[in-house]
Design a protein around this motif. Sequence first.
Motif, PDB file in Angstrom:
ATOM      1  N   UNK A  97       5.802   0.155  -9.947  1.00  0.00           N
ATOM      2  CA  UNK A  97       6.812  -0.422 -10.825  1.00  0.00           C
ATOM      3  C   UNK A  97       6.455  -0.207 -12.293  1.00  0.00           C
ATOM      4  N   UNK A  98       5.175  -0.303 -12.601  1.00  0.00           N
ATOM      5  CA  UNK A  98       4.716  -0.059 -13.970  1.00  0.00           C
ATOM      6  C   UNK A  98       4.964   1.397 -14.366  1.00  0.00           C
ATOM      7  N   UNK A  99       4.698   2.307 -13.440  1.00  0.00           N
ATOM      8  CA  UNK A  99       4.942   3.726 -13.690  1.00  0.00           C
ATOM      9  C   UNK A  99       6.435   3.976 -13.924  1.00  0.00           C
ATOM     10  N   UNK A 100       7.278   3.340 -13.110  1.00  0.00           N
ATOM     11  CA  UNK A 100       8.715   3.494 -13.265  1.00  0.00           C
ATOM     12  C   UNK A 100       9.174   2.997 -14.631  1.00  0.00           C
ATOM     13  N   UNK A 101       8.670   1.848 -15.053  1.00  0.00           N
ATOM     14  CA  UNK A 101       9.031   1.296 -16.356  1.00  0.00           C
ATOM     15  C   UNK A 101       8.662   2.257 -17.482  1.00  0.00           C
ATOM     16  N   UNK A 102       7.514   2.883 -17.355  1.00  0.00           N
ATOM     17  CA  UNK A 102       7.066   3.835 -18.378  1.00  0.00           C
ATOM     18  C   UNK A 102       7.999   5.037 -18.443  1.00  0.00           C
ATOM     19  N   UNK A 103       8.354   5.576 -17.286  1.00  0.00           N
ATOM     20  CA  UNK A 103       9.236   6.742 -17.240  1.00  0.00           C
ATOM     21  C   UNK A 103      10.615   6.401 -17.804  1.00  0.00           C
ATOM     22  N   UNK A 104      11.161   5.250 -17.416  1.00  0.00           N
ATOM     23  CA  UNK A 104      12.475   4.836 -17.907  1.00  0.00           C
ATOM     24  C   UNK A 104      12.439   4.636 -19.420  1.00  0.00           C
ATOM     25  N   UNK A 105      11.349   4.071 -19.933  1.00  0.00           N
ATOM     26  CA  UNK A 105      11.212   3.842 -21.367  1.00  0.00           C
ATOM     27  C   UNK A 105      11.213   5.156 -22.141  1.00  0.00           C
ATOM     28  N   UNK A 118       0.831  -1.202   0.000  1.00  0.00           N
ATOM     29  CA  UNK A 118       0.000   0.000   0.000  1.00  0.00           C
ATOM     30  C   UNK A 118       0.866   1.252   0.000  1.00  0.00           C
ATOM     31  N   UNK A 119       0.876   1.963  -1.118  1.00  0.00           N
ATOM     32  CA  UNK A 119       1.612   3.222  -1.192  1.00  0.00           C
ATOM     33  C   UNK A 119       0.659   4.383  -1.462  1.00  0.00           C
ATOM     34  N   UNK A 120      -0.630   4.152  -1.216  1.00  0.00           N
ATOM     35  CA  UNK A 120      -1.627   5.172  -1.534  1.00  0.00           C
ATOM     36  C   UNK A 120      -1.493   6.423  -0.677  1.00  0.00           C
ATOM     37  N   UNK A 121      -0.728   6.346   0.408  1.00  0.00           N
ATOM     38  CA  UNK A 121      -0.533   7.514   1.260  1.00  0.00           C
ATOM     39  C   UNK A 121       0.576   8.421   0.737  1.00  0.00           C
ATOM     40  N   UNK A 122       1.145   8.037  -0.396  1.00  0.00           N
ATOM     41  CA  UNK A 122       2.229   8.814  -0.994  1.00  0.00           C
ATOM     42  C   UNK A 122       1.765   9.506  -2.276  1.00  0.00           C
ATOM     43  N   UNK A 123       2.336  10.673  -2.522  1.00  0.00           N
ATOM     44  CA  UNK A 123       2.236  11.295  -3.833  1.00  0.00           C
ATOM     45  C   UNK A 123       3.432  10.817  -4.646  1.00  0.00           C
ATOM     46  N   UNK A 124       3.207  10.511  -5.918  1.00  0.00           N
ATOM     47  CA  UNK A 124       4.270  10.041  -6.788  1.00  0.00           C
ATOM     48  C   UNK A 124       4.451  11.040  -7.928  1.00  0.00           C
ATOM     49  N   UNK A 125       5.692  11.390  -8.202  1.00  0.00           N
ATOM     50  CA  UNK A 125       6.003  12.296  -9.303  1.00  0.00           C
ATOM     51  C   UNK A 125       7.262  11.826 -10.004  1.00  0.00           C
ATOM     52  N   UNK A 126       7.495  12.313 -11.212  1.00  0.00           N
ATOM     53  CA  UNK A 126       8.711  11.946 -11.926  1.00  0.00           C
ATOM     54  C   UNK A 126       9.912  12.662 -11.323  1.00  0.00           C
ATOM     55  N   UNK A 127      11.027  11.964 -11.214  1.00  0.00           N
ATOM     56  CA  UNK A 127      12.276  12.580 -10.768  1.00  0.00           C
ATOM     57  C   UNK A 127      12.943  13.199 -11.988  1.00  0.00           C
ATOM     58  N   UNK A 128      12.953  14.505 -12.040  1.00  0.00           N
ATOM     59  CA  UNK A 128      13.468  15.193 -13.210  1.00  0.00           C
ATOM     60  C   UNK A 128      14.992  15.264 -13.196  1.00  0.00           C
TER      61      UNK A 128
END
Length: 300
Positions: free
Chosen positions: A183-191, A55-65
């Motif tokens: 993990x899916x979001x990370x894969x998208x950003x890395x791609x 459960x990571x729903x208590x976190x905001x997730x953003x791209x690391x620029x």
Amino acid sequence: MTHYCRVISTTTLSLLLLLLTISPYTKAVEKPHIQKSLSFSKGAIKKQPEQNSDDISHYYVSEKLDGMRGYWNGTQLISRGGNLIKTPMWFTQNWPQTPMDGELWLGRNTFQLLMSCIKRRPIVEDQQSSCWANVRFMVFDLPKYNHPFSKRVQQMQRVIQNTKSHYLQMIAQEHLPTLAALNSKLNTVIAMQGEGLMLHLASAYYQVGRNKALLKLKRFDDAEATVIAYTEGKGKYIGMMGALQVKTEQGVVFKIGSGFSDDERKNPPAIGSIITYKFNGLTQAGVPRFARFWRIKRAE
């Protein structure tokens, strides 16, 4: 003797004035007090109250620029090292007096172009031809707004909406329900040639220094080291640099022999310069595993 001293004094003054003219930075009055992230781990997530490892729903997730950290103190744009960042006058026009923490950004995989723009002198004030026309200050926090991050996100949105500036934007913040989605979001950003993700606990307050509620998630670790020597290249690299010998802040000395272009091998980072390298964890002796060169350290 008097005439000689006068000549030296005049020459020295001219050199100082020249350095001030060409330098992209000027020392600021005060180094900004900013918060820093820790590396993401499942353990870090599990330590938070009312959560489990999925459960990571208590976190905001953003791209690391992959840009340059900047701090707007209400009147000036300052680097994390406490230097004024010189920009065209129109770049910060109409910005609010609200202190903002963010990243100067030109786009994914454009770090070197960004740094070239920031260092370019003289500054081009014409918006049509200036490289600054494509740079954005991406805001990701409000250091002086003493509320939980969820409230700061709302306030950032209001600040951006009320500011008439094309060059001031906010990093997108979103909630993800599970580590699988993360993990899916990370894969998208890395791609898309992005660097990684940032996770910020919604209930956390801004905390100067390392903050356990602010986590970075990447496919690799990175760190900085000082170049202390070279080794000569072999085979097709004869006559060029083969590897850098570097030293970390902890005093660990090791070699980096991969990650360089042919041009970088012909013109390696100077002895005494600080470089950033990628690696995959540490050995039992504390030496970075699979260390490879990334770039010259970003400006402070």
